[in-house]
Design a protein around this motif. Structure first.
Motif, mmCIF file in Angstrom:
data_model
loop_
_atom_site.group_PDB
_atom_site.id
_atom_site.type_symbol
_atom_site.label_atom_id
_atom_site.label_comp_id
_atom_site.label_asym_id
_atom_site.label_seq_id
_atom_site.Cartn_x
_atom_site.Cartn_y
_atom_site.Cartn_z
ATOM 1 N N VAL A 75 0.843 -1.191 0.000
ATOM 2 C CA VAL A 75 0.000 0.000 0.000
ATOM 3 C C VAL A 75 0.877 1.238 0.000
ATOM 4 C CG1 VAL A 75 -0.166 -0.017 2.530
ATOM 5 C CG2 VAL A 75 -1.871 1.214 1.186
ATOM 6 N N VAL A 76 0.476 2.245 -0.772
ATOM 7 C CA VAL A 76 1.213 3.512 -0.844
ATOM 8 C C VAL A 76 0.481 4.542 0.013
ATOM 9 C CG1 VAL A 76 2.066 5.355 -2.337
ATOM 10 C CG2 VAL A 76 1.987 2.988 -3.181
ATOM 11 N N LEU A 77 1.167 5.067 1.040
ATOM 12 C CA LEU A 77 0.582 6.054 1.938
ATOM 13 C C LEU A 77 1.185 7.429 1.686
ATOM 14 C CD1 LEU A 77 0.442 4.321 5.451
ATOM 15 C CD2 LEU A 77 -1.326 4.449 3.697
ATOM 16 N N LYS A 78 0.328 8.431 1.662
ATOM 17 C CA LYS A 78 0.782 9.813 1.575
ATOM 18 C C LYS A 78 0.861 10.373 2.990
ATOM 19 C CE LYS A 78 -0.329 14.325 -0.445
ATOM 20 N NZ LYS A 78 -1.295 15.078 -1.271
ATOM 21 N N ILE A 79 2.079 10.704 3.426
ATOM 22 C CA ILE A 79 2.282 11.199 4.781
ATOM 23 C C ILE A 79 2.084 12.711 4.843
ATOM 24 C CG2 ILE A 79 3.853 11.253 6.745
ATOM 25 C CD1 ILE A 79 2.914 8.468 5.821
#
Length: 301
Positions: free
Chosen positions: A251-255
């Motif tokens: 999963v790609v998370l935008k911090i």
């Protein structure tokens, strides 16, 4: 053969409407004209359309609930207020002349179409939710009028609800959708009952279309939770899901605006729907207190 084609069209358009209604709103702009095109009088088409709305809203609500997304009891308060208005709106629709209703529907289709093109630029993900006190009162008053319109025709009401919940109550996108779906289920159930009491419902056609809308709503409610909402990982990292890699295993998370990270999907322990979670984390970081994230809710109050 004609009945088979009609069934396929009803299920197909119903599925599309279920997806649209669960993500935003405006599905009735497809289903209502379809029902009228199939030969139903406008008031009966309006009543029949409620079958699909009620069932798709129920399945959508259950889908969000299965992912732990709910605004209970806030959604109940709004639903009760909207239900009072919906009975008023439904009675107006039942008594209205069919030709006049068709003209109103045409105008609404244009207005809602324009609204769907206007992007809501305000981001409420990082703002504290406002669900109690005066904001609860504002919500109940606002949703009384939402219910009047919803009981009358319901077309495009999801867009209005989403804007209201975002701007007034600072709800995130997924929680807004979950609340909207639950509220629509509550007031639409009463509106459907009133239409049925007045004989303005074709149950056979309505149930066929509802099969498509309910499947669309369930599928979308499950998918929309996975992409776009804010989550928390085992390590206490907050971020919004941007996408997936390697057949959904990563999963790609935008911090923040400049940082994206890629994690194993199992590292995500739950939705970060409460602003109080972040307050607790910030306080622990400030005083050097260690926190352990289990992914379980220990206090179910």
């Amino acid at each position: 053969m004609e009945d088979i084609y009609q069934t396929i069209i009803l299920i197909g358009i119903g599925f599309l409407a279920g997806v649209i209604n669960t993500l935003a709103g405006g599905g009735s702009l497809f289903t209502l004209p379809l029902l009228i095109f199939l030969g139903l009088p406008p008031n009966i088409a309006n009543g029949t359309n409620r079958i699909a709305i009620v069932i798709q809203s129920l399945t959508g609500t259950l889908g969000y609930k299965s992912k732990g997304v709910s605004s209970f009891p806030f959604n109940i308060y709004l639903g009760v207020s909207a239900s009072i208005g919906a009975l008023i709106g439904a009675q107006i629709a039942i008594d209205l002349d069919g030709k006049l209703f068709s003209k109103i529907l045409a105008i609404i289709m244009i207005v809602v179409g324009v609204m769907m093109l206007i992007k809501n630029k305000k981001d409420a993900l990082n703002l504290p939710e406002r669900l109690t006190g005066k904001y609860l009162v504002y919500g109940c008053i606002g949703f009384f009028f939402v219910g009047i319109y919803g009981g009358f025709i319901n077309a495009g009401i999801g867009i209005v609800i989403m804007i209201f919940l975002n701007r007034v109550h600072h709800m995130s996108l997924v929680k807004t959708n979950a609340t909207k779906t639950a509220v629509v289920f509550i007031y639409s159930s009463l509106a459907l009952g009133l239409f049925a009491f007045n004989g303005a419902v074709d149950w056979k056609i309505g149930l066929i279309m509802a099969f498509g809308t309910s499947f669309g709503a369930w599928w979308t409610s499950r998918w929309s939770v996975k992409k776009g909402d804010k989550v928390i990982t085992m390590g206490g990292i907050y971020g919004s899901i941007q996408g997936f890699k390697e057949k959904n295993r990563l999963v790609v998370l935008k911090i923040d605006n400049n940082t994206n990270i890629t994690l194993n999907k199992t590292a995500v322990v739950g939705l970060a729907s409460s602003i109080k979670d972040q307050d607790s984390i910030d306080a622990c970081n400030k005083f050097g207190i260690t926190m352990i994230f289990t992914g379980l809710r220990h206090f179910k109050h």
